[in-house]
Design an enzyme around this catalytic site. Structure first.
Site, PDB file in Angstrom:
ATOM      1  N   LYS A  51       0.838  -1.203   0.000  1.00 45.92           N
ATOM      2  CA  LYS A  51       0.000   0.000   0.000  1.00 45.92           C
ATOM      3  C   LYS A  51       0.872   1.252   0.000  1.00 45.92           C
ATOM      4  CE  LYS A  51      -3.735  -2.515   2.279  1.00 45.92           C
ATOM      5  NZ  LYS A  51      -4.496  -2.839   3.496  1.00 45.92           N
ATOM      6  N   GLN A  95      -4.947  -1.456   9.661  1.00 43.45           N
ATOM      7  CA  GLN A  95      -4.732  -2.782   9.082  1.00 43.45           C
ATOM      8  C   GLN A  95      -5.276  -3.842  10.039  1.00 43.45           C
ATOM      9  OE1 GLN A  95      -3.611  -3.294   6.013  1.00 43.45           O
ATOM     10  NE2 GLN A  95      -3.642  -5.519   6.141  1.00 43.45           N
ATOM     11  N   ASP A 118     -11.318   2.435   4.053  1.00 40.23           N
ATOM     12  CA  ASP A 118     -11.678   1.018   3.977  1.00 40.23           C
ATOM     13  C   ASP A 118     -13.193   0.845   3.866  1.00 40.23           C
ATOM     14  OD1 ASP A 118      -9.849  -1.032   3.822  1.00 40.23           O
ATOM     15  OD2 ASP A 118      -9.377  -1.027   5.959  1.00 40.23           O
TER      16      ASP A 118
HETATM   17  N1  GUN Z   1      -6.548  -7.066   6.210  1.00 40.99           N
HETATM   18  C1  GUN Z   1      -6.723  -7.837   5.113  1.00 40.99           C
HETATM   19  N2  GUN Z   1      -7.361  -7.131   4.148  1.00 40.99           N
HETATM   20  C2  GUN Z   1      -7.570  -5.899   4.639  1.00 40.99           C
HETATM   21  C3  GUN Z   1      -8.171  -4.719   4.108  1.00 40.99           C
HETATM   22  O1  GUN Z   1      -8.651  -4.661   2.979  1.00 40.99           O
HETATM   23  N3  GUN Z   1      -8.190  -3.657   4.941  1.00 40.99           N
HETATM   24  C4  GUN Z   1      -7.677  -3.705   6.191  1.00 40.99           C
HETATM   25  N4  GUN Z   1      -7.763  -2.604   6.925  1.00 40.99           N
HETATM   26  N5  GUN Z   1      -7.118  -4.761   6.710  1.00 40.99           N
HETATM   27  C5  GUN Z   1      -7.063  -5.860   5.932  1.00 40.99           C
END
Ligand code: GUN
Length: 289
Positions: A51, A95, A118
């Site tokens: 990211k 996350q 998100d």
């Molecule tokens: N953990 C696995 N996939 C994701 C996601 O798309 N967003 C977040 N915040 N955590 C994750």
């Protein structure tokens, strides 16, 4: 047809880069994404690294707040509160998963919905339920993009989604319903799963069980989207779909890796730009709020 997520993500990122440049000129600063990473889970560290890299490629300023897994809940909430009030922060992402001693719902709910890239706060999920798509969870949005690369018009098609998380399964079921597909939502406790998936024009596997979807689960000519990323004991990555068995039967299928994964990251960039634009436009329109 193999639905190449890397290729589709690159095309999307090219247009997002132009958007990022024009937002930077318009608001005289780069868009910014703040990621909170708690603990040392290897897969989370890899995802956050991807990211961060993609954001930098896009001219989006990325800041990762690394906290030890012993951090207490009030400290995480205080950090989010600071980011919520900082006018130069556009997107906030926590996350997941978080350590068990932290209440994940409380943490997510504390994020300002305008910065919730998100799309997981109840405000943004509630908007999605109503069909008002504001900031949508990135993985389901990426799945939808790949499904549209297979077929533009989903009206009347039968989609079977396997997996009921808010992050993926439930949200994707809503997005597909909004596009006039008929949706069946299955999960790990569904009896005789194959009886449902065999009827599907679109199968989405998002329940984290390696190789769950086999040739026996798929109708000839179906589109198969694999959201699973499972690491086997020998270290290899595999999805929830038995790719080699399903490939000859499906009309379209996503690989793992390089299927849904790159699309998720691309839509995180898209959400960050959208969050900046909408929040700053509304601030300019209503300067007293
Ligand atoms: N953990 C696995 N996939 C994701 C996601 O798309 N967003 C977040 N915040 N955590 C994750």
């Amino acid at each position: 047809m193999i639905l190449d997520g890397k290729h589709h993500a690159q095309l999307l990122l090219m247009s997002l880069k132009d958007e990022s440049i024009s937002l930077t000129q318009r608001f005289r600063r780069a868009p910014s994404l703040h990621v909170i990473l708690v603990g040392q889970i290897p897969s989370s560290q890899i995802y956050v690294g991807m990211k961060e890299k993609r954001a930098n490629d896009m001219g989006i300023k990325s800041v990762v707040h690394r906290l030890p897994d012993t951090v207490d809940e009030p400290t995480v909430l205080a950090l989010i509160n600071t980011l919520n009030h900082n006018q130069s922060v556009d997107g906030i992402l926590v996350q997941l998963p978080l350590p068990a001693h932290i209440d994940v719902n409380k943490v997510i709910e504390s994020i300002c919905p305008q910065k919730d890239v998100d799309g997981l706060t109840s405000i943004n999920l509630g908007r999605l339920v109503r069909g008002d798509e504001y900031l949508i969870p990135c993985t389901p949005r990426g799945c939808l993009h790949l499904i549209h690369a297979w077929k533009q018009n989903l009206s009347g098609l039968h989609a079977v989604v396997v997996g009921r998380s808010a992050l993926v399964g439930k949200s994707l079921a809503l997005l597909l319903t909004q596009r006039d597909a008929t949706v069946t939502l299955c999960h790990s406790k569904t009896n005789n799963l194959a009886a449902f998936t065999q009827q599907a024009d679109i199968v989405v596997a998002a329940c984290g069980i390696p190789g769950l979807i086999t040739a026996n689960h798929v109708k000839s000519g179906a589109c198969v989207i694999d959201v699973g990323i499972n690491r086997l004991p020998d270290g290899t990555l595999t999805g929830d779909v038995d790719f080699n068995a399903v490939l000859p039967i499906a009309d379209a299928i996503t690989p793992v890796p390089f299927g849904v994964g790159p699309m998720t990251v691309a839509y995180l960039m898209s959400n960050t730009l959208r969050a900046m634009q909408q929040r700053l436009d509304s601030t300019h329109a209503h300067p007293l709020h």
